[in-house]
Design a protein around this motif. Structure first.
Motif, PDB file in Angstrom:
ATOM      1  N   HIS A 115       0.835  -1.211   0.000  1.00  0.00           N
ATOM      2  CA  HIS A 115       0.000   0.000   0.000  1.00  0.00           C
ATOM      3  C   HIS A 115       0.867   1.257   0.000  1.00  0.00           C
ATOM      4  O   HIS A 115       0.612   2.208  -0.733  1.00  0.00           O
ATOM      5  CB  HIS A 115      -0.892   0.034   1.244  1.00  0.00           C
ATOM      6  N   SER A 136      -6.045   1.658   6.151  1.00  0.00           N
ATOM      7  CA  SER A 136      -6.705   0.507   5.540  1.00  0.00           C
ATOM      8  C   SER A 136      -7.798   0.011   6.482  1.00  0.00           C
ATOM      9  O   SER A 136      -8.122   0.658   7.476  1.00  0.00           O
ATOM     10  CB  SER A 136      -5.672  -0.586   5.265  1.00  0.00           C
ATOM     11  N   GLY A 163     -10.687   2.650   8.759  1.00  0.00           N
ATOM     12  CA  GLY A 163     -11.538   1.838   7.879  1.00  0.00           C
ATOM     13  C   GLY A 163     -12.567   1.063   8.691  1.00  0.00           C
ATOM     14  O   GLY A 163     -13.730   0.931   8.294  1.00  0.00           O
ATOM     15  N   GLU A 164     -12.109   0.564   9.842  1.00  0.00           N
ATOM     16  CA  GLU A 164     -13.004  -0.180  10.733  1.00  0.00           C
ATOM     17  C   GLU A 164     -14.107   0.745  11.258  1.00  0.00           C
ATOM     18  O   GLU A 164     -15.264   0.318  11.397  1.00  0.00           O
ATOM     19  CB  GLU A 164     -12.154  -0.650  11.915  1.00  0.00           C
ATOM     20  N   ASP A 167     -16.535   1.049   8.569  1.00  0.00           N
ATOM     21  CA  ASP A 167     -17.270  -0.208   8.384  1.00  0.00           C
ATOM     22  C   ASP A 167     -18.273  -0.461   9.509  1.00  0.00           C
ATOM     23  O   ASP A 167     -19.416  -0.840   9.261  1.00  0.00           O
ATOM     24  CB  ASP A 167     -16.284  -1.392   8.289  1.00  0.00           C
ATOM     25  N   GLY A 179     -18.547  -1.220   4.269  1.00  0.00           N
ATOM     26  CA  GLY A 179     -19.120  -0.034   4.884  1.00  0.00           C
ATOM     27  C   GLY A 179     -18.553   1.292   4.405  1.00  0.00           C
ATOM     28  O   GLY A 179     -19.309   2.261   4.268  1.00  0.00           O
ATOM     29  N   GLY A 180     -17.251   1.347   4.169  1.00  0.00           N
ATOM     30  CA  GLY A 180     -16.614   2.625   3.812  1.00  0.00           C
ATOM     31  C   GLY A 180     -17.261   3.275   2.602  1.00  0.00           C
ATOM     32  O   GLY A 180     -17.807   4.388   2.699  1.00  0.00           O
ATOM     33  N   ALA A 184     -19.768   6.542   2.551  1.00  0.00           N
ATOM     34  CA  ALA A 184     -19.371   7.727   1.778  1.00  0.00           C
ATOM     35  C   ALA A 184     -20.471   8.107   0.784  1.00  0.00           C
ATOM     36  O   ALA A 184     -20.778   9.286   0.591  1.00  0.00           O
ATOM     37  CB  ALA A 184     -18.050   7.461   1.056  1.00  0.00           C
ATOM     38  N   ALA A 271      -9.267   6.267  -0.641  1.00  0.00           N
ATOM     39  CA  ALA A 271     -10.170   6.459  -1.777  1.00  0.00           C
ATOM     40  C   ALA A 271     -11.280   7.451  -1.424  1.00  0.00           C
ATOM     41  O   ALA A 271     -12.008   7.908  -2.302  1.00  0.00           O
ATOM     42  CB  ALA A 271     -10.797   5.125  -2.185  1.00  0.00           C
ATOM     43  N   ASN A 272     -11.406   7.779  -0.151  1.00  0.00           N
ATOM     44  CA  ASN A 272     -12.505   8.651   0.291  1.00  0.00           C
ATOM     45  C   ASN A 272     -12.328  10.083  -0.219  1.00  0.00           C
ATOM     46  O   ASN A 272     -11.315  10.737   0.065  1.00  0.00           O
ATOM     47  CB  ASN A 272     -12.574   8.626   1.827  1.00  0.00           C
ATOM     48  N   CYS A 298      -5.815   2.155  -4.436  1.00  0.00           N
ATOM     49  CA  CYS A 298      -5.957   2.496  -3.011  1.00  0.00           C
ATOM     50  C   CYS A 298      -6.362   1.254  -2.249  1.00  0.00           C
ATOM     51  O   CYS A 298      -5.815   0.921  -1.210  1.00  0.00           O
ATOM     52  CB  CYS A 298      -7.056   3.541  -2.825  1.00  0.00           C
TER      53      CYS A 298
END
Ligand code: KG4
Ligand code: ZN
Length: 336
Positions: A115, A136, A163-164, A167, A179-180, A184, A271-272, A298
């Protein structure tokens, strides 16, 4: 040198071919999202079985796309960790079997190094040293990066990853999996101000993060009233705002603390678009620069593994016993 990269650490099978002379030649990805969707999260056993089904057909596909054959490969890189043990074992065993059959060396790659180095695949790659924000599904870290394998941890989450937090909040709000991206998307039509959510550790005077309190706040907020579509969008926008505000503020603090001028963002949360907008603004305000991988690199992919493998060709081994490292600290890596 031609390197095949195999990524199977979680719920995406990613395969790519990277040439040290000509760059990325081809890549292919199979996402298992549909399969895990009905369970509301990744089912490790199903993930492993699906990697077995996809890895070789995708390998054939990338070779065909580039007009190359297995025998053209000089080395095979695979994700050795961190990740789901069973899923990692699929990639490791396929890579090692190919290496043994072709008598080519194999390289175990650290998924987060993949990454971290993904922005170097871009036409305008960042120069070392830089600060990296690694966001991540399982990790949220700020790193000082002085070169390949030269990583110093500046700060990290003390509980949930960013990320969690996306999510888990999305799951609590019934927005589905993963979820992410779902949160979004919902946030796009939301308005800020209706809900008040905490900004955990925003003023902690260090570069650490904490996101676990956010899901409690989301739960409380969503239980307090019956949520219609409008309110759900407003809450999603507020969650996104809380997470991205803290990420941007700490990234800026990391630049200031290290005196560095370059910020690299890596991992799925990169990516957000709200995070990107905030970082672009914050970084340009201090005359620094921010670098991202292209959107498709990403999230998990084979290209970053092939590339990181190519950077570590010196470590490639013709030893065909293999293991995986489901838990593996990035700061422990050494320069190639
Ligand atoms: O890097 P990644 O693909 O896999 C891991 O190595 O974990 O990151 C996945 C994480 C998930 O938590 C996912 O919800 C989040 O990245 N993510 C996003 C977006 N796209 C993926 N979070 C917020 N906004 C997005 N657009
Ligand atoms: Zn990842």
């Amino acid at each position: 040198m031609l390197v095949l990269g195999i990524e199977t650490s979680c719920d995406e099978t990613g395969i790519a071919l990277y040439s040290t002379a000509s760059g990325l030649l081809s890549h292919a990805l199979y996402s298992q999202v549909r399969m895990h969707e009905e369970y509301g999260g990744v089912v490790p056993e199903l993930a492993s079985r699906d990697h077995i089904r996809r890895a070789l057909p995708l390998t054939r596909q990338v070779l065909q796309q580039s007009g190359l054959a297995l025998t053209d490969l000089n080395a095979i890189a695979y994700t050795e960790g961190p990740g789901l043990a069973g899923a990692l074992l699929v990639g490791a065993s396929i890579a090692t079997s190919l290496g043994f059959a072709l008598q080519r060396p194999v390289i175990g790659v650290h998924h987060l190094e993949g990454h971290l180095l993904a922005p170097l695949l871009e036409p305008r790659p960042p120069e070392f040293p830089f600060v990296a924000l690694l966001v991540s599904g399982g990790h949220t870290q700020l790193m000082r990066v002085d070169g390949v394998g030269r990583y110093t941890l500046l700060g990290e989450t003390v509980d949930d990853a960013a990320g969690e937090a996306f999510d888990k909040s999305a799951k609590l709000m019934g927005l589905g999996y993963p979820g992410g991206p779902a949160l979004a998307k919902t946030a796009e039509t939301g308005q800020l101000g209706r809900f008040k959510l905490p900004r955990p550790m925003l003023h902690s005077h260090d570069l650490n993060f904490s996101f676990s309190g956010l899901k409690t706040a989301v739960l409380t907020a969503s239980r307090a009233q019956t949520m219609d579509i409008r309110m759900r969008a407003d809450l999603a926008a507020e969650v996104q705002e809380a997470i991205t505000e803290v990420l941007a503020a700490k990234s800026l603090a990391a630049l200031q603390q290290t005196g560095l001028q370059r910020l690299v963002v890596a991992g799925g949360v990169g990516a957000n678009t709200r995070l990107r907008a905030r970082l672009n603004l914050a970084v340009s305000n201090i005359g620094a620069e921010v670098y991202y991988p292209k959107l498709e690199f990403c999230t998990d992919n084979g290209a970053m593994i092939a590339f990181a493998g190519a950077m570590r060709l010196k470590h490639a081994q013709k030893e065909y016993g293999f293991g995986v490292r489901p838990r593996w600290d990035l700061a422990q890596l050494e320069a190639p």
